[in-house]
Structure formats: C-alpha cells, structure tokens
Design a protein around this motif. Structure first.
Motif, mmCIF file in Angstrom:
data_model
loop_
_atom_site.group_PDB
_atom_site.id
_atom_site.type_symbol
_atom_site.label_atom_id
_atom_site.label_comp_id
_atom_site.label_asym_id
_atom_site.label_seq_id
_atom_site.Cartn_x
_atom_site.Cartn_y
_atom_site.Cartn_z
ATOM 1 N N THR A 1 2.516 21.581 26.414
ATOM 2 C CA THR A 1 1.121 21.887 26.709
ATOM 3 C C THR A 1 0.253 21.026 25.803
ATOM 4 O OG1 THR A 1 1.183 23.703 25.111
ATOM 5 C CG2 THR A 1 1.564 24.263 27.420
ATOM 6 N N GLY A 2 -0.844 20.550 26.326
ATOM 7 C CA GLY A 2 -1.731 19.716 25.530
ATOM 8 C C GLY A 2 -1.489 18.241 25.787
ATOM 9 N N VAL A 3 -2.015 17.432 24.910
ATOM 10 C CA VAL A 3 -1.939 15.976 25.045
ATOM 11 C C VAL A 3 -0.911 15.437 24.064
ATOM 12 C CG1 VAL A 3 -3.262 13.839 24.914
ATOM 13 C CG2 VAL A 3 -4.350 15.914 25.755
ATOM 14 N N ALA A 4 0.078 14.727 24.582
ATOM 15 C CA ALA A 4 1.162 14.224 23.747
ATOM 16 C C ALA A 4 0.659 13.302 22.642
ATOM 17 C CB ALA A 4 2.191 13.498 24.607
ATOM 18 N N ALA A 5 -0.414 12.574 22.890
ATOM 19 C CA ALA A 5 -0.930 11.636 21.893
ATOM 20 C C ALA A 5 -1.337 12.339 20.603
ATOM 21 C CB ALA A 5 -2.108 10.854 22.455
ATOM 22 N N THR A 6 -1.706 13.606 20.705
ATOM 23 C CA THR A 6 -2.141 14.342 19.518
ATOM 24 C C THR A 6 -1.133 15.398 19.075
ATOM 25 O OG1 THR A 6 -3.373 15.908 20.893
ATOM 26 C CG2 THR A 6 -4.583 14.001 20.034
ATOM 27 N N GLY A 7 0.006 15.474 19.730
ATOM 28 C CA GLY A 7 1.043 16.442 19.358
ATOM 29 C C GLY A 7 1.018 17.665 20.248
ATOM 30 N N ALA A 8 1.814 17.648 21.290
ATOM 31 C CA ALA A 8 1.855 18.754 22.239
ATOM 32 C C ALA A 8 3.019 19.684 21.915
ATOM 33 C CB ALA A 8 2.006 18.211 23.660
ATOM 34 N N PRO A 9 2.757 20.994 21.794
ATOM 35 C CA PRO A 9 3.848 21.944 21.587
ATOM 36 C C PRO A 9 4.791 21.948 22.793
ATOM 37 C CG PRO A 9 1.726 22.967 21.138
ATOM 38 C CD PRO A 9 1.445 21.641 21.781
ATOM 39 N N VAL A 10 6.084 22.014 22.522
ATOM 40 C CA VAL A 10 7.115 22.039 23.554
ATOM 41 C C VAL A 10 7.823 23.389 23.483
ATOM 42 C CG1 VAL A 10 9.280 21.000 24.347
ATOM 43 C CG2 VAL A 10 7.461 19.542 23.439
ATOM 44 N N THR A 11 8.031 24.005 24.631
ATOM 45 C CA THR A 11 8.774 25.264 24.702
ATOM 46 C C THR A 11 9.735 25.204 25.881
ATOM 47 O OG1 THR A 11 7.062 26.274 26.081
ATOM 48 C CG2 THR A 11 6.902 26.646 23.703
ATOM 49 N N GLY A 12 10.718 26.101 25.868
ATOM 50 C CA GLY A 12 11.631 26.159 26.993
ATOM 51 C C GLY A 12 12.937 26.837 26.646
ATOM 52 N N ALA A 13 13.967 26.465 27.388
ATOM 53 C CA ALA A 13 15.292 27.052 27.232
ATOM 54 C C ALA A 13 16.335 25.935 27.275
ATOM 55 C CB ALA A 13 15.548 28.058 28.345
ATOM 56 N N TYR A 14 17.532 26.256 26.801
ATOM 57 C CA TYR A 14 18.609 25.270 26.832
ATOM 58 C C TYR A 14 19.937 25.946 27.144
ATOM 59 C CZ TYR A 14 20.710 26.713 22.385
ATOM 60 O OH TYR A 14 21.341 27.424 21.405
ATOM 61 N N THR A 15 20.878 25.134 27.618
ATOM 62 C CA THR A 15 22.275 25.530 27.707
ATOM 63 C C THR A 15 23.101 24.399 27.111
ATOM 64 O OG1 THR A 15 22.576 24.622 29.926
ATOM 65 C CG2 THR A 15 21.992 26.943 29.777
ATOM 66 N N LEU A 16 24.200 24.776 26.505
ATOM 67 C CA LEU A 16 25.107 23.822 25.867
ATOM 68 C C LEU A 16 26.516 24.242 26.241
ATOM 69 C CD1 LEU A 16 25.024 21.404 23.928
ATOM 70 C CD2 LEU A 16 25.146 23.027 22.032
#
Length: 139
Positions: A56-71
C-alpha cells in the motif's frame, strides 16, 4: 498557444508529477510470486516458496508490504504471514510462521523486478542454519 492552453498544460504536467510518473508504483507489485529457495549449504535442498503479497502506498517512499506465505520442502510444509517494506525496487520482508507452527521465521532481502523477486533469505533464531537465495516469478 493562448494562456488557457498553457494553464491546462501546466495542470496536466503537475498531475503527472504528483502521481509519481516514472517511479515504481506499488500497484503493479501485488500478487502471488512462486519459485525456488535454494539453501547455501546444499544446492539439493530446494524449498518451494510462495508469497501472496500486496503493498500500500508509493514504493518510491517506502510502501508497507503485507500478505501470507507457504514454504514446502521434503519434510517441510509451513505457512504464515508476511510483513515488510518495498522502497523503490528494494524489498525487505519478514516471514513469520502461523501460531503453533514449529518452524523458524525468515528474513528476505532482495529486489522486485516487475514480474520477479530475486534475493536472499536467512532463518532467524533457528536451531539449524538455513540461508540461501531465492528466485520467485509472479503467477
């Protein structure tokens, strides 16, 4: 060119600049990325990693990343949450296993290259060494 046309051109250019024209936008980042995480201790120890992430937000200024993963690997099938930051094309993520899951957290440092995430991972507070490289492609 009359004054009205000049004014419209200035407004249009201002709108383009304010929306980040030319900057990496987080809107293209969102999605599922899948590929191999190859252990540095043994190249035959390959994990399949899937990240389902959004920024969310603009990557140029640092966008928070959220989500899920599987390994997944021969004796591993773990899932959990992802949190981190996308700044420009630089990506820093922390993968935290779900409650009651006996696996390590992982830190990923890499780059987002449009349809790929390339980088390195390292296990955090883990009884065994686990680190290596990853190459994930957007599905």
């Amino acid at each position: 060119m009359n004054l009205r046309n000049v004014g419209m051109a200035v407004l249009l250019m201002g709108a383009l600049v304010s929306t980040g024209c030319g900057a990496v936008g987080a809107e293209n980042f969102d999605g599922a990325y899948e590929g191999d995480a190859i252990d540095s201790q043994s190249s035959s120890n390959i994990k399949t990693m899937t990240l389902m992430i959004s920024a969310t937000g603009v990557a140029a200024t640092g966008a928070p990343v959220t989500g899920a993963y599987t390994l997944k690997a021969a004796v591993l099938n773990v899932s959990g949450t992802v949190a981190g930051t996308l700044t420009g094309s630089n990506l820093e993520l922390t993968l935290t296993p779900g409650a009651g899951v006996s696996d390590c957290s992982y830190k990923i440092t890499g780059t987002w290259q449009g349809d790929r995430i390339l980088g390195a991972y390292v296990a955090l507070s883990c009884p065994v060494r686990s680190d290596g490289t990853l190459n994930l492609k957007k599905r």
